[in-house]
Write an enzyme that holds these catalytic residues in place. Structure first.
Site, mmCIF file in Angstrom:
data_model
loop_
_atom_site.group_PDB
_atom_site.id
_atom_site.type_symbol
_atom_site.label_atom_id
_atom_site.label_comp_id
_atom_site.label_asym_id
_atom_site.label_seq_id
_atom_site.Cartn_x
_atom_site.Cartn_y
_atom_site.Cartn_z
ATOM 1 N N LYS A 74 0.841 -1.202 0.000
ATOM 2 C CA LYS A 74 0.000 0.000 0.000
ATOM 3 C C LYS A 74 0.873 1.247 0.000
ATOM 4 O O LYS A 74 1.516 1.566 0.995
ATOM 5 C CB LYS A 74 -0.917 0.047 1.234
ATOM 6 C CG LYS A 74 -1.966 1.145 1.085
ATOM 7 C CD LYS A 74 -2.450 1.729 2.374
ATOM 8 C CE LYS A 74 -1.894 3.069 2.727
ATOM 9 N NZ LYS A 74 -2.090 4.159 1.789
ATOM 10 N N GLY B 197 6.895 4.850 8.008
ATOM 11 C CA GLY B 197 6.060 6.043 8.106
ATOM 12 C C GLY B 197 6.312 6.744 9.420
ATOM 13 O O GLY B 197 7.368 6.582 10.033
ATOM 14 N N SER B 198 5.321 7.496 9.859
ATOM 15 C CA SER B 198 5.499 8.303 11.067
ATOM 16 C C SER B 198 5.419 7.446 12.324
ATOM 17 O O SER B 198 4.774 6.399 12.352
ATOM 18 C CB SER B 198 4.419 9.385 11.110
ATOM 19 O OG SER B 198 3.155 8.765 11.145
ATOM 20 N N GLU C 33 3.809 8.200 14.906
ATOM 21 C CA GLU C 33 2.422 8.245 15.390
ATOM 22 C C GLU C 33 1.592 7.104 14.792
ATOM 23 O O GLU C 33 0.928 6.344 15.511
ATOM 24 C CB GLU C 33 1.851 9.606 14.966
ATOM 25 C CG GLU C 33 0.489 9.916 15.478
ATOM 26 C CD GLU C 33 -0.072 11.147 14.763
ATOM 27 O OE1 GLU C 33 0.685 11.862 14.061
ATOM 28 O OE2 GLU C 33 -1.289 11.376 14.894
ATOM 29 N N GLY D 250 2.808 4.449 13.267
ATOM 30 C CA GLY D 250 3.469 3.191 13.626
ATOM 31 C C GLY D 250 3.013 2.674 14.984
ATOM 32 O O GLY D 250 2.760 1.477 15.160
ATOM 33 N N GLU E 97 9.706 1.165 10.518
ATOM 34 C CA GLU E 97 10.767 2.137 10.188
ATOM 35 C C GLU E 97 10.118 3.505 10.327
ATOM 36 O O GLU E 97 9.278 3.874 9.509
ATOM 37 C CB GLU E 97 11.230 1.956 8.732
ATOM 38 C CG GLU E 97 11.788 0.605 8.389
ATOM 39 C CD GLU E 97 13.225 0.440 8.853
ATOM 40 O OE1 GLU E 97 13.857 1.416 9.263
ATOM 41 O OE2 GLU E 97 13.704 -0.711 8.826
ATOM 42 N N CYS F 288 13.589 10.652 6.133
ATOM 43 C CA CYS F 288 13.503 10.198 7.534
ATOM 44 C C CYS F 288 14.827 10.392 8.257
ATOM 45 O O CYS F 288 14.854 10.713 9.430
ATOM 46 C CB CYS F 288 13.086 8.738 7.573
ATOM 47 S SG CYS F 288 14.085 7.721 6.491
ATOM 48 N N GLU G 188 10.076 16.121 14.606
ATOM 49 C CA GLU G 188 10.420 15.923 13.205
ATOM 50 C C GLU G 188 9.576 16.867 12.358
ATOM 51 O O GLU G 188 8.351 16.843 12.434
ATOM 52 C CB GLU G 188 10.120 14.477 12.800
ATOM 53 C CG GLU G 188 10.515 14.186 11.382
ATOM 54 C CD GLU G 188 10.175 12.761 10.950
ATOM 55 O OE1 GLU G 188 9.048 12.306 11.215
ATOM 56 O OE2 GLU G 188 11.042 12.109 10.356
HETATM 57 P P1 NAP Z 1 2.395 8.340 7.640
HETATM 58 O O1 NAP Z 1 1.375 9.388 7.705
HETATM 59 O O2 NAP Z 1 2.704 7.558 8.867
HETATM 60 O O3 NAP Z 1 1.986 7.372 6.455
HETATM 61 C C1 NAP Z 1 2.758 6.257 6.098
HETATM 62 C C2 NAP Z 1 1.878 5.234 5.425
HETATM 63 O O4 NAP Z 1 0.940 4.752 6.375
HETATM 64 C C3 NAP Z 1 1.053 5.796 4.272
HETATM 65 O O5 NAP Z 1 0.904 4.793 3.283
HETATM 66 C C4 NAP Z 1 -0.273 6.074 4.938
HETATM 67 O O6 NAP Z 1 -1.371 6.074 4.038
HETATM 68 C C5 NAP Z 1 -0.378 4.893 5.878
HETATM 69 N N1 NAP Z 1 -1.310 5.084 6.986
HETATM 70 C C6 NAP Z 1 -1.858 6.217 7.444
HETATM 71 N N2 NAP Z 1 -2.693 5.941 8.475
HETATM 72 C C7 NAP Z 1 -2.643 4.608 8.670
HETATM 73 C C8 NAP Z 1 -3.254 3.705 9.570
HETATM 74 N N3 NAP Z 1 -4.096 4.132 10.518
HETATM 75 N N4 NAP Z 1 -2.979 2.393 9.492
HETATM 76 C C9 NAP Z 1 -2.117 1.941 8.558
HETATM 77 N N5 NAP Z 1 -1.513 2.743 7.658
HETATM 78 C C10 NAP Z 1 -1.759 4.052 7.715
HETATM 79 O O7 NAP Z 1 3.799 8.918 7.168
HETATM 80 P P2 NAP Z 1 4.057 9.870 5.933
HETATM 81 O O8 NAP Z 1 3.603 11.220 6.310
HETATM 82 O O9 NAP Z 1 3.582 9.259 4.668
HETATM 83 O O10 NAP Z 1 5.650 9.802 5.872
HETATM 84 C C11 NAP Z 1 6.454 10.552 6.652
HETATM 85 C C12 NAP Z 1 6.976 9.771 7.842
HETATM 86 O O11 NAP Z 1 7.640 8.591 7.413
HETATM 87 C C13 NAP Z 1 8.015 10.549 8.612
HETATM 88 O O12 NAP Z 1 7.788 10.433 9.980
HETATM 89 C C14 NAP Z 1 9.304 9.869 8.228
HETATM 90 O O13 NAP Z 1 10.344 10.027 9.154
HETATM 91 C C15 NAP Z 1 8.885 8.464 8.082
HETATM 92 N N6 NAP Z 1 9.857 7.717 7.279
HETATM 93 C C16 NAP Z 1 10.665 6.798 7.886
HETATM 94 C C17 NAP Z 1 11.622 6.113 7.142
HETATM 95 C C18 NAP Z 1 12.528 5.092 7.768
HETATM 96 O O14 NAP Z 1 13.095 4.288 7.037
HETATM 97 N N7 NAP Z 1 12.661 5.077 9.063
HETATM 98 C C19 NAP Z 1 11.738 6.371 5.776
HETATM 99 C C20 NAP Z 1 10.912 7.329 5.212
HETATM 100 C C21 NAP Z 1 9.962 7.990 5.964
HETATM 101 P P3 NAP Z 1 -1.977 7.470 3.495
HETATM 102 O O15 NAP Z 1 -0.923 8.096 2.697
HETATM 103 O O16 NAP Z 1 -3.125 7.026 2.684
HETATM 104 O O17 NAP Z 1 -2.360 8.265 4.715
#
Ligand code: NAP
Length: 483
Positions: A178, A231-232, A234, A236, A253, A287, A387
């Site tokens: 996804k 992802g975030s 929060e 996670g 991650e 990230c 962040e």
């Molecule tokens: P996000 O809001 O957490 O979204 C990540 C993914 O999760 C998206 O596909 C999102 O779908 C989905 N999602 C949202 N709500 C969900 C739920 N309740 N249950 C399951 N999945 C859900 O993060 P983002 O804003 O896309 O990305 C930024 C974050 O990713 C930052 O915090 C960054 O540090 C982190 N990140 C970490 C790494 C690493 O390797 N550690 C790498 C890159 C990014 P939708 O888009 O449809 O909401």
């Protein structure tokens, strides 16, 4: 215009969502709609699970395939990514706003390299014989987990999904992926390539759709064995709690607030270049971004002069122009979040020394920001702790290497860090003392599929990339044979 895929990819076919629902995806550089993307619901997740499970059944095409033949398909997909980097890079750039230079020449090749690397592991993930008794033959098998659900963010839409898909396939799993709603198009194109390269139907399924709808349905589905999430923190955290009900294997991650430490004996030219690359590469939507610049008191002024001068030369521009190095923020929402952080930095008394506002690339359109630098940031300020995920650098001072380590570790995150110094032993001491999954010395933002990547502390657990990733996608079975 490059032909795009905008439907769900389930069981080898591009299909509409069962509900018929779609959502618009926007080009953040022009604010125009690119296309409407099919929006999956729980019933589409269910269809994807059926397809993915069928390929995990004994006797299925995927299970019968020799590991080396799996590797050949992965290798072909990597070749195709390499050959079509311009096409898929363009799709990524239009959808995400990142410079074409990054999507075509960095992210896509990195995704290809990841496939080449893990193709090499296919067939080399082995168990062992472990002698325990004279009257027994005892050994272990390393088996795939089954159906892996991969949920990934919008900052490296193709590459981060491939970081999960490649090791999962190499280990013989099937995948339901996804992508983030903001940026689904490159992964759908990837699915088209994978099909063309002979990946059997059902082995990879791509289902864009709202995070809470598709994400929750994936986490709740008993037919998915593991969730690999990037992802975030929060989301996670919520996902992990939710996964408890089906006891799914979860790997996370998550976010970061990575310290980039410049010691007094560093090469300040290199460190200033590194400081900019650390925070402004990928518009700061990285990230591992070096979002906290920690500078030793005695070189603070000299370093900042160089950093500010270089930042002044970084100009946001059309992401499709090959010379552009600073693109558009991924969405209006994200741009507004970043602008709120900039306001909070100002109101908490940090000194704004560069940027701090929107940039206009001459079109009057697009979510562009100027590279922004705050100096005199105090550790308790929001911009030092949270962040931001945008092109905003918070600069803090320290008095010596020990103080630098204390300040570097004063965060809930632990994804990455860097130290700049000419003193070899200081470099290694700091590298050991900093609590982070990756530490760079005299460089920043280097990655390779052979090196594990992941977080300490609230930056998550489990590793993408490297041999460690194979742990994530296999389980060990012990077999006792009575002799
Ligand atoms: P996000 O809001 O957490 O979204 C990540 C993914 O999760 C998206 O596909 C999102 O779908 C989905 N999602 C949202 N709500 C969900 C739920 N309740 N249950 C399951 N999945 C859900 O993060 P983002 O804003 O896309 O990305 C930024 C974050 O990713 C930052 O915090 C960054 O540090 C982190 N990140 C970490 C790494 C690493 O390797 N550690 C790498 C890159 C990014 P939708 O888009 O449809 O909401």
């Amino acid at each position: 215009m490059t032909a795009m895929q905008n439907k769900l990819f389930i069981n080898g076919e591009f299909v509409d969502a069962r509900s018929g629902k779609t959502f618009a995806t926007i080009n953040p550089a022009t604010e125009e709609k690119i296309t409407d993307v099919a929006s999956a619901g729980a019933e589409d997740v269910d269809a994807a699970v059926r397809a993915a499970r069928a390929q995990m059944e004994p006797g299925s095409e995927w299970q019968k395939m020799k590991p080396r033949d799996r590797a050949k398909i992965m290798w072909r997909i990597a070749d195709m990514l390499t050959a079509r980097a311009e096409e898929i890079g363009r799709i990524e750039t239009i959808d995400n706003g990142k410079p074409i230079f990054e999507s075509q020449f960095v992210d896509t090749p990195a995704a290809a390299e990841c496939l080449y690397y893990f193709a090499g592991w296919s067939g080399k993930v082995t168990g062992e014989t472990i002698p325990v008794a004279d009257n027994a033959f005892t050994y272990t098998l390393r088996e795939p987990l089954g159906v892996v659900g991969a949920i990934t963010p919008w900052n490296f839409p193709l590459m981060l999904a491939v970081w999960k898909i490649a090791p999962a396939l190499a280990c013989g799993n099937t995948v339901i992926s996804k992508p983030a709603s903001n940026t689904s198009l490159s992964l759908l194109k990837f699915a088209e390539y994978a099909r063309e390269c002979g990946l059997p139907a059902g082995v990879l399924n791509v289902i864009p759709g709202g995070g809470s709808v598709v994400g929750n349905a994936m986490v709740d589905h008993p037919g998915i064995d593991a969730i690999a999430f990037t992802g975030s923190s929060e989301v996670g955290r919520a996902l992990m709690a939710r996964a408890a009900s089906t006891l799914k294997k979860v790997s996370l991650e998550l976010g970061g607030k990575s310290p980039n430490i410049v010691l007094a004996d560093a090469d300040l030219d290199a460190a200033s270049r590194g400081a900019l690359n650390a925070i402004f590469y990928g518009k700061g939507e990285v990230c591992a971004a070096g979002s906290r610049l920690l500078v030793e008191d005695s070189v603070h002024d000299a370093l900042m002069e160089k950093v500010i001068e270089r930042a002044g030369k970084m100009v946001a521009a059309d992401p499709l122009h090959p010379k552009t190095r600073l693109g558009a923020i991924v969405s209006k929402d994200q741009m507004e979040t970043v602008l709120r952080y900039i306001e909070s930095g100002k109101s908490e008394g940090a000194k704004l020394v560069a940027g701090g506002e929107r940039a206009d690339i001459g079109t009057g359109k697009g979510y562009f920001l100027k590279p922004t630098i705050f100096d005199d940031v105090q550790p308790e300020m929001k911009i030092a702790r949270e962040e931001i995920f945008g092109p905003v650098l918070a600069t803090l001072r320290f008095k010596d290497a020990d103080d630098a380590v204390v300040k570097a570790n004063a965060t809930v995150y632990g994804l990455a860090a860097a130290v700049w110094t000419r003193d070899v032993s200081k470099a290694h001491r700091v590298a050991r003392a900093v609590k982070a999954g990756t530490v760079w010395v005299n460089t920043y933002n280097l990655y390779d599929p052979a090196l594990p990547f992941g977080g300490f502390k609230e930056s998550g657990f489990g590793r993408d990339q490297g041999r460690d990733a194979l742990e994530k996608y296999t389980q060990t079975k012990s077999v006792w044979v009575n002799l």
